[in-house]
Structure formats: C-alpha cells, structure tokens
Write a protein that holds these residues in place. Structure first.
Motif, mmCIF file in Angstrom:
data_model
loop_
_atom_site.group_PDB
_atom_site.id
_atom_site.type_symbol
_atom_site.label_atom_id
_atom_site.label_comp_id
_atom_site.label_asym_id
_atom_site.label_seq_id
_atom_site.Cartn_x
_atom_site.Cartn_y
_atom_site.Cartn_z
ATOM 1 N N LYS A 18 12.803 10.591 1.299
ATOM 2 C CA LYS A 18 14.134 10.915 1.812
ATOM 3 C C LYS A 18 15.028 9.689 1.926
ATOM 4 C CE LYS A 18 12.463 14.953 4.325
ATOM 5 N NZ LYS A 18 12.279 15.591 5.651
ATOM 6 N N ALA A 19 14.478 8.512 1.672
ATOM 7 C CA ALA A 19 15.268 7.276 1.723
ATOM 8 C C ALA A 19 15.883 7.019 0.358
ATOM 9 C CB ALA A 19 14.394 6.103 2.143
ATOM 10 N N ASN A 20 17.208 6.833 0.313
ATOM 11 C CA ASN A 20 17.856 6.566 -0.972
ATOM 12 C C ASN A 20 18.436 5.156 -1.066
ATOM 13 O OD1 ASN A 20 20.096 6.784 0.674
ATOM 14 N ND2 ASN A 20 21.144 8.330 -0.579
ATOM 15 N N VAL A 21 18.094 4.312 -0.083
ATOM 16 C CA VAL A 21 18.495 2.902 -0.101
ATOM 17 C C VAL A 21 17.257 2.059 0.176
ATOM 18 C CG1 VAL A 21 19.903 1.102 0.975
ATOM 19 C CG2 VAL A 21 20.839 3.411 0.674
ATOM 20 N N LEU A 22 17.084 1.004 -0.609
ATOM 21 C CA LEU A 22 15.959 0.083 -0.447
ATOM 22 C C LEU A 22 16.486 -1.251 0.063
ATOM 23 C CD1 LEU A 22 12.893 -0.556 -1.035
ATOM 24 C CD2 LEU A 22 13.676 -1.426 -3.259
ATOM 25 N N ALA A 23 15.828 -1.794 1.073
ATOM 26 C CA ALA A 23 16.188 -3.113 1.591
ATOM 27 C C ALA A 23 14.915 -3.913 1.806
ATOM 28 C CB ALA A 23 16.975 -2.991 2.895
ATOM 29 N N LEU B 191 0.809 -1.218 0.000
ATOM 30 C CA LEU B 191 0.000 0.000 0.000
ATOM 31 C C LEU B 191 0.841 1.266 0.000
ATOM 32 C CD1 LEU B 191 -2.682 -1.190 2.554
ATOM 33 C CD2 LEU B 191 -2.832 -1.187 0.060
ATOM 34 N N TYR B 192 2.156 1.120 -0.101
ATOM 35 C CA TYR B 192 3.063 2.261 -0.101
ATOM 36 C C TYR B 192 4.011 2.163 -1.293
ATOM 37 C CZ TYR B 192 1.333 2.453 4.662
ATOM 38 O OH TYR B 192 0.512 2.492 5.751
ATOM 39 N N GLY B 193 4.812 3.192 -1.434
ATOM 40 C CA GLY B 193 5.801 3.210 -2.500
ATOM 41 C C GLY B 193 6.870 4.236 -2.203
ATOM 42 N N PRO B 194 7.839 4.391 -3.114
ATOM 43 C CA PRO B 194 8.975 5.287 -2.865
ATOM 44 C C PRO B 194 8.577 6.721 -2.553
ATOM 45 C CG PRO B 194 9.390 3.906 -4.768
ATOM 46 C CD PRO B 194 7.956 3.682 -4.391
ATOM 47 N N SER B 195 7.518 7.223 -3.162
ATOM 48 C CA SER B 195 7.137 8.610 -2.921
ATOM 49 C C SER B 195 6.685 8.843 -1.488
ATOM 50 C CB SER B 195 6.032 9.039 -3.897
ATOM 51 O OG SER B 195 4.871 8.246 -3.721
ATOM 52 N N ARG C 98 8.880 -3.773 -7.497
ATOM 53 C CA ARG C 98 7.893 -2.718 -7.758
ATOM 54 C C ARG C 98 8.398 -1.386 -7.227
ATOM 55 N NH1 ARG C 98 3.906 -0.018 -5.110
ATOM 56 N NH2 ARG C 98 4.084 -1.259 -3.190
ATOM 57 N N TRP C 99 8.928 -1.389 -5.996
ATOM 58 C CA TRP C 99 9.454 -0.164 -5.411
ATOM 59 C C TRP C 99 10.643 0.360 -6.220
ATOM 60 C CZ3 TRP C 99 8.847 2.070 -0.172
ATOM 61 C CH2 TRP C 99 7.677 1.637 0.462
ATOM 62 N N ALA C 100 11.544 -0.533 -6.622
ATOM 63 C CA ALA C 100 12.735 -0.096 -7.359
ATOM 64 C C ALA C 100 12.360 0.547 -8.691
ATOM 65 C CB ALA C 100 13.673 -1.275 -7.589
ATOM 66 N N LEU C 101 11.452 -0.077 -9.411
ATOM 67 C CA LEU C 101 11.038 0.460 -10.709
ATOM 68 C C LEU C 101 10.259 1.755 -10.535
ATOM 69 C CD1 LEU C 101 9.970 -2.836 -12.518
ATOM 70 C CD2 LEU C 101 12.098 -1.544 -12.812
ATOM 71 N N GLU D 36 14.154 9.627 -7.111
ATOM 72 C CA GLU D 36 15.255 9.236 -7.981
ATOM 73 C C GLU D 36 15.559 7.776 -7.712
ATOM 74 O OE1 GLU D 36 18.945 10.655 -5.077
ATOM 75 O OE2 GLU D 36 18.492 11.770 -6.903
ATOM 76 N N PRO D 37 16.294 7.100 -8.591
ATOM 77 C CA PRO D 37 16.595 5.685 -8.355
ATOM 78 C C PRO D 37 17.303 5.489 -7.010
ATOM 79 C CG PRO D 37 17.155 6.286 -10.601
ATOM 80 C CD PRO D 37 16.822 7.563 -9.886
#
Length: 366
Positions: free
Chosen positions: A62-67, A54-58, A126-129, A138-139
């Motif tokens: 402020k987070a620039n690393v995904l885990a 139910l969430y995404g990067p937006s 999904r989050w990365a794309l 940004e990526p």
C-alpha cells in the motif's frame, strides 16, 4: 502527485517520518535498532523492527513512495572509510542490479566487501527495481534518499539507472542551514518521480553560513541563517566547544557561538562542552536541545539507549519537509507547516508491528 503512504527504510528515530506526518502523509518505517524503535513507538510512528534486506515492496504493497537513509558509518569521514574505498565497486553493483543479474550472485559478491554495511546503500535500489518488476506492485511514485556527501557518486549512478527505468531524477549536495536548520550539515540527496514530469531538488530559502560573514550579508531575497540561540531557550550567550572537528579529527575542536548555527550534530553531541563567554562551564545540551538543533519537535519523546547516536544519525525534519515537497511537486512548504515541526502533538500510539525475520508485514497499516 498525491502520495498514499511512505515506506521509510533505515528509518531511525523518525526524522523524515516526522516531516511526512506533518504534511499529512502516513508512513511506515523499517528500522533494526531497538532503541530507535523505542523512540518511534513513543512518538506513535508506525514501525517494523527488522532488517530491510529481509523485506521488499510486496510486504508493503500500500506504500507508493520509497524513502531511505542507509547507514553512513563506512562512508563518513569520521569512519574507517571502507565505503569510500569501495565506491567504484558499489557503482558497478548498480549496473549489475539494473541488468537484472541473479540476486543470489549479487548477494554473494556483496558479502565480500570489506564492510558489509557498505552494501546497505544499494537496498533502496533493490526495492525500487523490485517494485518496477513485481507482479503485485507498481513502480514507486516517488523516491527520496539521503546520505553523507561521499555517497553522491552512488546517487548519481542511481539517477542514471532509474532515469532509464522511467523516472525523472535529480540529486546533489544540500546544506542544511540553507533550509532553516540551525546547523551546518551537508547531505547528498536524491529524489525521483515516476514519469516524464521534471523533478528538481528544493531551492534554498536561507543564506549559506560563512564563518565571519554577517547574517545580513548575501542574497537579500533569502532569509538569514538560523542560529543556536534561535532554536534553543537559553537566555544567555554561550559557546559550544565541539568534540568533532573538521575532517573527523577530534583534535581539531570547533568553537561556535550561540549567534551562529551549530556545527554538524553527531552521535557525540553530548560530549560537547557548553561555556559562557568567560569560559565558565554551563549545562551541556539536553536530549530536547540536541533534537532541536536537528529541528525535531521540542517535546519529541527520545527513548532507549544512545540517544545521541539516534539524533546525530537522523535526517533533520525541516530539511526532510523541503525535500519531500520537492519530490511531490508541492513547492516550498509554508511557514505554518515548518513551524508545526516545533511541537509533537499528543497522538495515540499507532499500530506498531514488531516482526521476526519471516513474518509477513503487509497488514492494515502497510
């Protein structure tokens, strides 16, 4: 690279986050299990209690690393195997997502899988794309993922897909005892870094464990694997009779001496018998001891229900520290950093958000 903040999907009680915080990298974890969230809050880890779908990067700009460590139940050998049976389908979904098929079509088809939890392994992609394509993001500068070994083909599909999107990638199977974890546990690990700079999984620092092979045998440039006795404060020799056997068969009960690493810590860790060399029953593992076998700090504030499942599902913080350093291009973590994992300081509880399914979470800490 210098990471700004990590958003950790399926964050559990905080295995990766503990390592990141010790490295000085702030985190925010998304987790839907209420008990794991109680543990995280007690530890002062920033937490959003909710469903990652139910969430995404937006929402975490402020987070620039995904885990992330998606749920493993449908892929593990101890489970029903729905995820393993769907591996070809899952890899096909990766191609569809990279081709930017309509999200509603993919969501519809994912709902037809035998077990809906299988599709959760695709959430990090999904989050990365979305971060790559987003107007307000940004990526991700780095991506770190882990799962049971059966998921390696999915990570390999991720690697191919994200390499074409502009990432340097590596993935493979890591053995936890080769990184100083007093436990034999195999994990499929994926790391990626944005740009052309080469990235590689961390090199082992300890020798692999082999039943019957002395600790001193093998590559002398590597340290000996760590034992349960090394990790725990018990003074006398003991044996652990596991309720979890090879291949997930509880009838094939394993037996490990305190002079060996623990067998894989699972959610059933507290069912394991602990006995003396004379087979006298001893006190079973405490929450703290089980956590120590996963390299959580001795005083980690385990809270809520089903603590065994929280501990068993977590990524070992010591392994996570090695993987994070590799993903960031920092080299092998120092002994001082690794030793810092032994205790958890008296931290003030950080601002912790409990949000409903419609709230925006891009607040001060995100």
């Amino acid at each position: 690279m210098r990471p700004g903040k990590i958003v950790d999907l399926f964050a559990g009680p905080g295995g990766l986050d503990v390592a990141a915080e010790k490295l000085g990298v702030p985190t925010v974890g998304v987790e839907w299990d209420a008990s794991a969230c109680l543990t995280r809050r007690a530890a002062g880890l920033t937490t959003v209690e909710g469903d990652v779908r139910l969430y995404g990067p937006s929402d975490f700009s402020k987070a620039n690393v995904l885990a992330g460590g998606p749920p493993c139940q449908t892929f593990t050998v101890a489970g029903g195997g729905a995820g393993r049976r769907a591996l070809d389908e899952v890899q096909h979904f990766v191609k569809r997502m990279v081709a930017r098929e309509k999200p509603e079509d993919i969501k519809r088809d994912l709902s037809r899988l035998e077990d809906e939890r299988t599709g959760l392994v695709l959430e990090p992609l999904r989050w990365a794309l979305a971060a790559i394509d987003g107007e307000n993001t940004e990526p991700y500068h780095a991506i770190i993922l882990e799962q049971v070994p059966a998921v390696l083909p999915v990570w390999e599909a991720y690697a191919e897909a994200l390499h074409d999107e502009g990432y340097s990638v590596d993935c493979g199977i890591l053995r936890t005892e080769e990184y100083g974890v007093p436990q034999t546990r195999r994990r499929a690990v994926f790391i990626a870094r944005w740009g052309d700079e080469e990235v590689a999984l961390p090199s082992p620092t300890h020798r692999p464990y082999r039943k019957g092979v002395p600790r001193e045998a093998g590559d002398q440039e590597l340290e000996s694997w760590r034992t349960m006795a090394d990790a725990l404060d018990r003074r006398s020799e003991f044996f652990v009779i596991s309720n979890y056997g090879t291949g997930g068969d509880p009838k094939a009960r394993g037996r490990r001496a305190s002079s060996e690493p623990s067998a894989t810590v699972t959610g059933k860790i507290f069912r394991n018998r602990v006995v003396s060399p004379q087979d006298v029953e001893l006190e079973r593992f405490s929450f703290s001891e089980a956590g120590c076998l996963q390299t959580f700090p001795r005083n980690y504030p385990w809270s809520g229900r089903d603590v065994g499942q929280q501990i068993g599902n977590a990524v070992p913080p010591r392994l996570a520290m090695h993987v994070l350093c590799a993903a960031f291009g920092w080299g092998t973590p120092s002994d001082t950093l690794l030793e810092s994992l032994e205790t958890w300081g008296n931290r003030e509880a950080s601002e912790t958000a409990v949000v409903d399914n419609t709230s925006q979470v891009d607040v001060e800490y995100a």
